[in-house]
Design a protein around this motif. Sequence first.
Motif, mmCIF file in Angstrom:
data_model
loop_
_atom_site.group_PDB
_atom_site.id
_atom_site.type_symbol
_atom_site.label_atom_id
_atom_site.label_comp_id
_atom_site.label_asym_id
_atom_site.label_seq_id
_atom_site.Cartn_x
_atom_site.Cartn_y
_atom_site.Cartn_z
ATOM 1 N N LEU A 36 47.168 9.349 20.289
ATOM 2 C CA LEU A 36 47.502 8.971 21.659
ATOM 3 C C LEU A 36 48.745 8.096 21.714
ATOM 4 N N HIS A 37 48.946 7.243 20.720
ATOM 5 C CA HIS A 37 50.087 6.332 20.722
ATOM 6 C C HIS A 37 51.395 7.026 20.344
ATOM 7 N N CYS A 38 51.364 7.933 19.412
ATOM 8 C CA CYS A 38 52.589 8.515 18.861
ATOM 9 C C CYS A 38 53.100 9.731 19.611
ATOM 10 N N PHE A 39 52.296 10.324 20.464
ATOM 11 C CA PHE A 39 52.711 11.561 21.121
ATOM 12 C C PHE A 39 52.480 11.497 22.619
ATOM 13 N N ASP A 40 53.347 12.192 23.364
ATOM 14 C CA ASP A 40 53.109 12.475 24.771
ATOM 15 C C ASP A 40 52.507 13.868 24.830
ATOM 16 N N TRP A 41 51.410 14.016 25.549
ATOM 17 C CA TRP A 41 50.686 15.283 25.601
ATOM 18 C C TRP A 41 50.939 15.940 26.946
ATOM 19 N N GLN A 42 51.374 17.211 26.923
ATOM 20 C CA GLN A 42 51.672 17.946 28.147
ATOM 21 C C GLN A 42 51.077 19.338 28.076
ATOM 22 N N LEU A 43 50.717 19.862 29.242
ATOM 23 C CA LEU A 43 50.280 21.250 29.323
ATOM 24 C C LEU A 43 51.497 22.157 29.242
ATOM 25 N N PRO A 44 51.336 23.370 28.715
ATOM 26 C CA PRO A 44 52.466 24.304 28.727
ATOM 27 C C PRO A 44 52.929 24.544 30.164
ATOM 28 N N THR A 45 54.190 24.903 30.314
ATOM 29 C CA THR A 45 54.757 25.078 31.645
ATOM 30 C C THR A 45 54.006 26.155 32.422
ATOM 31 N N HIS A 46 53.874 25.924 33.696
ATOM 32 C CA HIS A 46 53.236 26.848 34.640
ATOM 33 C C HIS A 46 51.773 27.124 34.300
ATOM 34 N N GLN A 47 51.101 26.159 33.749
ATOM 35 C CA GLN A 47 49.689 26.324 33.448
ATOM 36 C C GLN A 47 48.925 25.160 34.065
ATOM 37 N N ALA A 48 47.841 25.490 34.775
ATOM 38 C CA ALA A 48 47.011 24.462 35.385
ATOM 39 C C ALA A 48 45.868 24.110 34.438
ATOM 40 N N LEU A 49 45.349 22.916 34.574
ATOM 41 C CA LEU A 49 44.236 22.470 33.757
ATOM 42 C C LEU A 49 42.956 23.108 34.279
ATOM 43 N N ASP A 50 42.312 23.921 33.450
ATOM 44 C CA ASP A 50 41.075 24.615 33.821
ATOM 45 C C ASP A 50 39.904 23.932 33.130
ATOM 46 N N MET A 51 39.019 23.344 33.913
ATOM 47 C CA MET A 51 37.881 22.617 33.354
ATOM 48 C C MET A 51 36.578 23.419 33.441
ATOM 49 N N SER A 52 36.647 24.718 33.677
ATOM 50 C CA SER A 52 35.432 25.525 33.753
ATOM 51 C C SER A 52 34.827 25.693 32.358
ATOM 52 N N ASP A 53 33.528 25.923 32.329
ATOM 53 C CA ASP A 53 32.833 26.084 31.060
ATOM 54 C C ASP A 53 31.993 27.349 31.081
ATOM 55 N N LYS A 54 31.481 27.712 29.901
ATOM 56 C CA LYS A 54 30.611 28.884 29.793
ATOM 57 C C LYS A 54 29.399 28.491 28.960
ATOM 58 N N PHE A 55 28.292 29.082 29.258
ATOM 59 C CA PHE A 55 27.060 28.777 28.542
ATOM 60 C C PHE A 55 27.038 29.551 27.238
ATOM 61 N N ALA A 56 26.813 28.835 26.129
ATOM 62 C CA ALA A 56 26.757 29.464 24.807
ATOM 63 C C ALA A 56 25.607 28.858 24.018
ATOM 64 N N GLY A 57 24.411 29.205 24.372
ATOM 65 C CA GLY A 57 23.253 28.663 23.664
ATOM 66 C C GLY A 57 22.946 27.250 24.108
ATOM 67 N N THR A 58 23.056 26.303 23.198
ATOM 68 C CA THR A 58 22.742 24.913 23.534
ATOM 69 C C THR A 58 23.981 24.091 23.850
ATOM 70 N N THR A 59 25.163 24.700 23.812
ATOM 71 C CA THR A 59 26.398 23.967 24.086
ATOM 72 C C THR A 59 27.106 24.555 25.292
ATOM 73 N N LEU A 60 28.065 23.799 25.828
ATOM 74 C CA LEU A 60 28.879 24.256 26.949
ATOM 75 C C LEU A 60 30.358 24.145 26.577
ATOM 76 N N PRO A 61 30.888 25.121 25.832
ATOM 77 C CA PRO A 61 32.313 25.062 25.497
ATOM 78 C C PRO A 61 33.176 25.413 26.708
ATOM 79 N N LYS A 62 34.453 25.088 26.629
ATOM 80 C CA LYS A 62 35.375 25.440 27.706
ATOM 81 C C LYS A 62 35.533 26.954 27.751
ATOM 82 N N ALA A 63 35.631 27.503 28.970
ATOM 83 C CA ALA A 63 35.809 28.943 29.133
ATOM 84 C C ALA A 63 37.159 29.385 28.574
ATOM 85 N N ILE A 64 38.181 28.601 28.836
ATOM 86 C CA ILE A 64 39.520 28.860 28.302
ATOM 87 C C ILE A 64 39.883 27.660 27.437
#
Length: 91
Positions: free
Chosen positions: A38-66
Amino acid sequence: MDVRGQNFELIPFGGGRRICMGLPLALCNVQLSLANLLHCFDWQLPTHQALDMSDKFAGTTLPKAIPLLVMPTPRLPKEFYSREFTQGELI
């Protein structure tokens, strides 16, 4: 949520008498590594991409869909990454 064995929903290091002896070292290493990233880098999304927080059900966990893709860019000057500091030199 407590990872030290008090909360029985998550016990990554065991609990009770058989708790992992390396727990304090593991927690320090994870916190130090995350702080350095966190200190050494600035973190950015690739250009023209929105942050997608949707998830998918995969057994006992909920990983991100994308999967989250981010681009780190160095935050500090180049000298801090390529130059070796001598003992006693102020950073």
